[in-house]
Write a protein that holds these residues in place. Structure first.
Motif, PDB file in Angstrom:
ATOM      1  N   THR A   1       4.171  -3.569   9.295  1.00  0.00           N
ATOM      2  CA  THR A   1       3.289  -4.163   8.460  1.00  0.00           C
ATOM      3  C   THR A   1       2.338  -3.175   7.906  1.00  0.00           C
ATOM      4  N   SER A   2       1.844  -3.685   6.855  1.00  0.00           N
ATOM      5  CA  SER A   2       0.629  -2.653   6.078  1.00  0.00           C
ATOM      6  C   SER A   2      -0.465  -2.751   6.927  1.00  0.00           C
ATOM      7  N   LYS A   3      -1.333  -1.696   6.979  1.00  0.00           N
ATOM      8  CA  LYS A   3      -2.620  -1.576   7.929  1.00  0.00           C
ATOM      9  C   LYS A   3      -3.200  -2.757   7.896  1.00  0.00           C
ATOM     10  N   HIS A   4      -3.636  -3.461   6.689  1.00  0.00           N
ATOM     11  CA  HIS A   4      -4.277  -4.633   6.670  1.00  0.00           C
ATOM     12  C   HIS A   4      -3.413  -6.052   6.465  1.00  0.00           C
TER      13      HIS A   4
ATOM     14  N   ASN B   1       0.749  -1.364   0.002  1.00  0.00           N
ATOM     15  CA  ASN B   1       0.049  -0.040   0.127  1.00  0.00           C
ATOM     16  C   ASN B   1       0.743   1.424   0.015  1.00  0.00           C
ATOM     17  N   LEU B   2       2.026   1.368  -0.304  1.00  0.00           N
ATOM     18  CA  LEU B   2       3.070   2.311  -0.490  1.00  0.00           C
ATOM     19  C   LEU B   2       2.727   3.297  -1.566  1.00  0.00           C
ATOM     20  N   PHE B   3       2.293   2.541  -2.557  1.00  0.00           N
ATOM     21  CA  PHE B   3       1.868   3.198  -3.843  1.00  0.00           C
ATOM     22  C   PHE B   3       0.496   3.035  -4.432  1.00  0.00           C
ATOM     23  N   GLU B   4       0.146   4.048  -5.129  1.00  0.00           N
ATOM     24  CA  GLU B   4      -1.394   4.063  -5.617  1.00  0.00           C
ATOM     25  C   GLU B   4      -1.519   3.084  -6.469  1.00  0.00           C
ATOM     26  N   GLY B   5      -2.903   2.544  -6.340  1.00  0.00           N
ATOM     27  CA  GLY B   5      -3.137   1.539  -7.379  1.00  0.00           C
ATOM     28  C   GLY B   5      -3.072  -0.060  -6.957  1.00  0.00           C
TER      29      GLY B   5
END
Length: 177
Positions: free
Chosen positions: A143-146, A107-111
């Protein structure tokens, strides 16, 4: 009550070796290794119930004392695919840990295609030593949020399948895991 009327006997007619991965009930019989295979499937089901579009990524070293984990993952491939779970064994523990760390950057980048990726890394004790730089940095980055990562070490206290006896607790403590 005749055997035809017994609910237990009626349910036994439909028992399959695939139940450990296919049943959506609270009870299924399996080995510890098979439970590790089922765990990401359950995580994906749980995420779907929460309205999340997640995927899973598993990587590790095939020489791990986690006997047969990779073979169990390959045998369960059709169930893993149904739950957006990718298994990619690593050439070594470092590369596997780095790949799992990368899954947490979805999720660091759009899309991004998924809301998050839950990951699992596995390795043998000496591979934990070898991978500490990646493990320490990945843990520090989070980690990423989810997302999230489960780290599983197959220690070999008697050095039956490793060059040296090993236990990983002190290494994980050093990495704040």
């Amino acid at each position: 009550m005749t055997s035809a009327q017994s609910p237990l006997k009626a349910s036994l007619k439909s028992v399959s070796l695939d139940d450990k991965y296919a049943l959506d009930t609270t009870r299924a019989y399996m080995t510890g290794i098979e439970a590790l295979v089922r765990l990401p499937i359950l995580q994906h089901q749980r995420d779907m119930e929460r309205g999340l579009n997640t995927a899973g990524f598993i990587s590790g070293y095939r020489g791990s004392p986690l006997g047969g984990f990779d073979q169990s993952l390959w045998r369960a491939q059709k169930y893993l695919e149904r739950h957006n779970i990718k298994f990619q064994p690593g050439v070594n523990e470092d590369l596997a840990a780095t790949a799992v760390w990368g899954s947490q950057q979805v999720n660091l980048f759009e899309g991004a295609k998924y809301d998050g990726v839950f990951g699992m890394w596995y390795g043998k004790g000496p591979g934990v030593d070898r991978s500490m730089d990646v493990i320490r940095h990945a843990n520090s980055a989070g980690t990423s949020k989810h997302g999230g990562v489960l780290v599983v070490a197959g220690d070999d206290h008697a050095a039956k399948s490793s060059s040296l006896p090993h236990q990983s607790e002190h290494m994980f403590i050093g990495a704040s895991i």
